[in-house]
Motif scaffolding. Structure first.
Motif, short mmCIF file in Angstrom:
data_model
loop_
_atom_site.label_atom_id
_atom_site.label_comp_id
_atom_site.label_asym_id
_atom_site.label_seq_id
_atom_site.Cartn_x
_atom_site.Cartn_y
_atom_site.Cartn_z
N ALA A 32 0.81 -1.21 0.00
CA ALA A 32 0.00 0.00 0.00
C ALA A 32 0.85 1.26 0.00
O ALA A 32 0.34 2.36 -0.11
CB ALA A 32 -0.93 0.01 1.21
N LEU A 62 -5.51 27.21 -4.94
CA LEU A 62 -5.78 25.80 -5.21
C LEU A 62 -6.71 25.20 -4.17
O LEU A 62 -7.49 24.32 -4.46
CB LEU A 62 -4.47 25.01 -5.19
N GLY A 63 -6.59 25.68 -2.94
CA GLY A 63 -7.23 24.94 -1.87
C GLY A 63 -8.34 25.66 -1.14
O GLY A 63 -8.67 25.32 -0.02
N GLY A 110 -11.52 25.61 -1.77
CA GLY A 110 -12.67 24.72 -1.61
C GLY A 110 -13.99 25.43 -1.84
O GLY A 110 -14.01 26.61 -2.22
N ARG A 136 -16.02 19.10 -9.15
CA ARG A 136 -16.37 20.05 -8.09
C ARG A 136 -17.00 19.34 -6.90
O ARG A 136 -16.80 19.71 -5.75
CB ARG A 136 -17.35 21.08 -8.68
N GLY A 193 -3.19 7.74 -13.55
CA GLY A 193 -1.89 8.36 -13.31
C GLY A 193 -0.89 7.99 -14.38
O GLY A 193 -1.26 7.56 -15.48
N ARG A 205 -7.90 22.00 -11.20
CA ARG A 205 -7.72 23.44 -11.06
C ARG A 205 -9.04 24.19 -11.14
O ARG A 205 -9.29 25.11 -10.40
CB ARG A 205 -6.82 23.92 -12.18
N ASN A 213 -12.18 22.67 -5.85
CA ASN A 213 -12.40 21.63 -4.86
C ASN A 213 -11.07 21.29 -4.20
O ASN A 213 -10.20 20.68 -4.81
CB ASN A 213 -13.01 20.40 -5.56
N ALA A 214 -10.93 21.68 -2.93
CA ALA A 214 -9.66 21.47 -2.24
C ALA A 214 -9.38 19.99 -1.99
O ALA A 214 -8.24 19.56 -1.94
CB ALA A 214 -9.66 22.24 -0.92
N GLN A 219 -7.18 17.98 -4.71
CA GLN A 219 -5.92 18.51 -5.24
C GLN A 219 -4.80 17.49 -5.01
O GLN A 219 -4.82 16.72 -4.05
CB GLN A 219 -5.59 19.84 -4.56
N ARG A 248 -3.55 15.54 -1.73
CA ARG A 248 -4.59 15.45 -0.70
C ARG A 248 -5.17 14.04 -0.67
O ARG A 248 -5.07 13.30 -1.67
CB ARG A 248 -5.73 16.44 -1.02
N TRP A 295 -7.20 12.55 -3.61
CA TRP A 295 -6.55 12.38 -4.92
C TRP A 295 -5.83 11.05 -4.91
O TRP A 295 -4.91 10.84 -4.11
CB TRP A 295 -5.58 13.53 -5.15
N GLU A 310 -3.91 8.13 -7.29
CA GLU A 310 -3.37 7.72 -8.59
C GLU A 310 -2.90 6.29 -8.49
O GLU A 310 -1.96 5.97 -7.76
CB GLU A 310 -2.19 8.62 -8.97
N ALA A 361 -1.21 4.45 -10.44
CA ALA A 361 0.15 4.16 -10.91
C ALA A 361 1.19 4.21 -9.79
O ALA A 361 2.28 3.66 -9.93
CB ALA A 361 0.53 5.14 -12.01
N HIS A 362 0.84 4.86 -8.69
CA HIS A 362 1.78 4.94 -7.57
C HIS A 362 2.07 3.59 -6.96
O HIS A 362 3.06 3.44 -6.25
CB HIS A 362 1.18 5.82 -6.46
N ALA A 413 -4.36 -0.40 -1.65
CA ALA A 413 -4.15 1.01 -1.35
C ALA A 413 -5.46 1.79 -1.41
O ALA A 413 -5.70 2.70 -0.60
CB ALA A 413 -3.15 1.60 -2.35
#
Lengths: 398, 301
Positions: free
Chosen positions: A13, A103-104, A106, B71, B80, B93, B97-98, B101, B104, B107, B109, B111-112, B151
């Motif tokens: 993980a 960016l944040g 909200g 949103r 990703g 962007r 929506n915080a 991002q 956070r 969010w 991905e 592929a990680h 994950a």
């Protein structure tokens, strides 16, 4: 980029960091754009019946470096993103954009500050390399020169709805046309704008966006270069209020929403502008003109629109047609009647283009236009243009 | 300004979402990740999927409808590895929506959590549509689904702590069913080992590696660049020296290049579902790989 195989074995993980760009350098993008223009030799190009607006992206005949642009952008930290955009020409660098954006925040809120392309209308935020034609529509040329650029702040709010509903307000210095440098020099804002955009998908294949925008500017001593009633060069200065309404609509189609093979785009914008205030025509009697520093009432009500279709008929190839039409409307010259003349005229232009894009980073275009934006002049134009983008290339908006 | 206010408010009221609030609003970039969220969250999540099986996830526009969905999302689940580079950053962007991002908890991905192959040694765009992080189509290998699921379940539990036990329970169940399926698929696909194929685009590399099949020829001269007729003729010539057993293409790609090569080389062109929902058989993640294997087996003489 090194991956730790052990980490995967230990705990699956944990991020193993495959997709991350670990460099903190900003994204750099360089746009190379040049062209060949075949057109009539006209010393003072203008749009008949309209006071000339701000700066224009060149109309040099023959080969020319149309527009080179350097763009840098990055997330600054968890709170802000920044972007700067420089237009480069011989002996000058013009700051087209230099802004930060939150960016944040909200709750659908975004604040932008600095110099930015106003969010009004549809194509105002598009950079020249993203235009579907080699030049800007007559509407935007008449209204803003090319773009409405703001030094100020913008607040946007996206409503928590399933469809796209966005509201925006902007307050700015307002030093660019239809504002003026002197008008911007004050406490408070020399220009303010507000807009609402709505949009959605009709189904998998069709999507649209529509908008309504309003711009107020308070220019003082806004200079225009024109000809007086005796066809002598003159300078006129306008002070007052300039209010513009803009309506925009875009509709896009791609079979099953897959743009790769074929797609279609319809785009139209309409504006109506009212200006009210005082106009002074500077004394040009020394050059044989008839202006004599008379200050009089000035009132105008003008409008215009363009509509364009662009069709990608096979991968990489697109054709497009654009129709421009303006209406010089009614202009009340007050005490300057007889010294200046209002040309009652409906400027039009037809443009067709064919472009080929070997990848999303390069585009070659051929455009033919019949330009009747100047009274009594029919200008048949041929433009061959290239637009190339080097380095990181940010995604384009809808 | 007042003139604007009333009509816009009325309009906004029309669009306001009145549906009952599920625990989590998830926006998945591709159907396969939407399907994985469904496996792990069950009815605890309302899932929106940004792309359909008929769309090329490289080439999506940041449409107004997608921005509106971003949103309202509590969690973004994407592939990703630069697959969504052309549109996802804009969605993040423009959404205001915080929660979603980059960096956070909202969010995610995929592929990680896997190892990517085919990382380019040199980054040069003359090589076509190259991805610096490596080939992003890793879901072709179903073994990659498990680390992502692990994950993702942890992430769901982090965002929606009240239902943490629910997600862990569903993960354990999914893991068991998946491991059983992996063993079954490995057995069923044994005849495919070593089979040489031609591919229309490099999006089958992980699948072929899993099944032990060999991609001999790529129909694209450069990754992401459509082949010309002349290039395809060249491919047909090359296939005379090094024959392959079939030509593979994803359902969202144009059928023409694969069909043309197949006809001129007298081998079958096989359309494979690239993601969940791309074929009738690929109704969920299990069905996706089952259908792929059956179609490949069906193309063997």
């Amino acid at each position: 980029m090194k991956r730790t195989v052990l980490a995967i074995a230990a705990c699956c993980a944990a991020p193993v960091g495959a997709a991350e760009n670990h460099s903190f350098n900003p994204d750099i993008s360089l746009i190379l754009q040049g062209r060949y223009l075949n057109a009539r030799d006209i010393a003072e190009r203008h749009i008949s019946g309209f006071l000339p607006a701000g700066h224009d992206h060149g109309s040099e005949r023959g080969f020319s470096l149309d527009h080179s642009e350097l763009m840098l952008s990055a997330n600054i930290d968890q709170a802000f993103r920044g972007q700067a955009n420089f237009a480069i020409a011989d002996g000058e660098v013009e700051v087209e954009e230099a802004w930060f954006q939150t960016l944040g925040l909200g709750h659908g809120l975004t604040v932008k500050g600095g110099r930015f392309l106003s969010g009004i209308g549809y194509s105002n935020e598009q950079h020249p390399h993203a235009w579907d034609f080699a030049d800007q529509s007559l509407v935007y040329q008449a209204l803003f020169g090319a773009h409405l650029i703001h030094d100020g702040v913008q607040l946007r709010w996206l409503a928590p709805t399933t469809a796209f509903v966005e509201f925006g307000v902007e307050a700015a210095r307002g030093q660019f046309f239809p504002g003026s440098e002197t008008g911007g020099n004050k406490n408070g804002a020399g220009s303010a704008a507000t807009f609402v955009h709505i949009g959605n998908d009709w189904n998998e294949s069709h999507s649209w966006r529509a908008g309504l925008s309003y711009l107020h500017a308070a220019p003082a001593a806004r200079e225009s270069h024109l000809e007086d009633a005796s066809a002598t060069e003159a300078h006129a200065a306008f002070s007052g209020d300039s209010n513009t309404w803009l309506v925009d609509f875009v509709w896009k189609w791609a079979p099953d929403g897959n743009m790769r093979e074929r797609n279609f785009k319809f785009q139209a914008e309409y504006f109506q502008r009212k200006e009210q205030g005082e106009l002074t025509c500077e004394d040009n009697s020394a050059d044989g003109g008839v202006c004599n520093d008379t200050t009089g009432r000035y009132r105008s009500e003008q409008s215009g629109f363009y509509a364009q279709l662009v069709y990608q008929f096979m991968p990489r190839w697109r054709v497009g047609y654009r129709y421009d039409r303006l209406d010089s409307g009614t202009v009340d010259l007050g005490a300057n009647v007889g010294l200046l003349e209002h040309e009652d005229y409906r400027p039009t232009r037809h443009s067709v283009m064919l472009d080929y894009a070997p990848s999303e980073f390069s585009r070659l275009r051929l455009q033919l236009a019949r330009d009747e934006s100047m009274h009594g002049v029919t200008d048949n134009q041929v433009i061959a243009q290239y637009a190339m983008s080097l380095g990181a290339h940010g995604a384009h908006k809808f | 300004m007042k003139r604007l206010l009333l009509p816009t408010l009325l309009l906004a009221a029309l669009f306001v979402n009145t549906a009952a609030q599920a625990a989590l609003n998830v926006l998945a970039c591709e159907p396969e990740w939407g399907a994985l969220v469904a496996e792990l969250a069950g009815d605890k999540a309302r899932i929106n999927i940004a792309t359909t099986p008929r769309q090329d996830p490289h080439h999506i526009e940041a449409r107004p409808s997608l921005i509106a969905r971003a949103r309202n999302a509590d969690l973004l689940v994407c592939n990703g590895a630069e697959l969504e580079l052309g549109w996802l950053p804009l969605l993040q962007r423009e959404s205001g929506n915080a929660r979603i991002q980059t960096g956070r908890p909202g969010w995610f991905e995929a592929a990680h959590y896997v190892d990517l192959i085919e990382k380019p040694e040199h980054l040069d765009r003359s090589a076509g549509d190259v991805h610096a992080a490596g080939n992003p189509h890793f879901h072709g290998d179903p073994r990659n689904i498990l680390p992502v699921a692990t994950a993702l379940a942890a992430r769901l539990a982090e965002i929606d702590a009240a239902n943490a036990a629910h997600y862990q329970h569903r993960l354990a169940d999914f893991r068991q069913r998946w491991q059983t399926a992996l063993a079954r698929w490995a057995q069923r696909a044994a005849p495919l080992k070593g089979v040489p194929v031609a591919v229309q685009h490099k999006n089958w590399s992980y699948l072929l590696r899993w099944l032990g099949m060999v991609a001999v020829v790529d129909l694209e001269p450069k990754s992401g660049i459509e082949p010309s007729a002349a290039y395809l003729a060249e491919v047909v010539q090359r296939l005379k020296q090094t024959p392959v057993r079939m030509v593979l293409r994803a359902s969202y790609h144009s059928p023409r290049p694969a069909q043309w090569v197949a006809q001129h080389s007298a081998i079958p062109a096989v359309e494979l579902p690239f993601t969940v929902g791309a074929s009738e058989g690929a109704g969920d993640l299990f069905g996706l790989y089952e259908d792929i294997i059956e179609r490949l087996l069906g193309a063997l003489p």
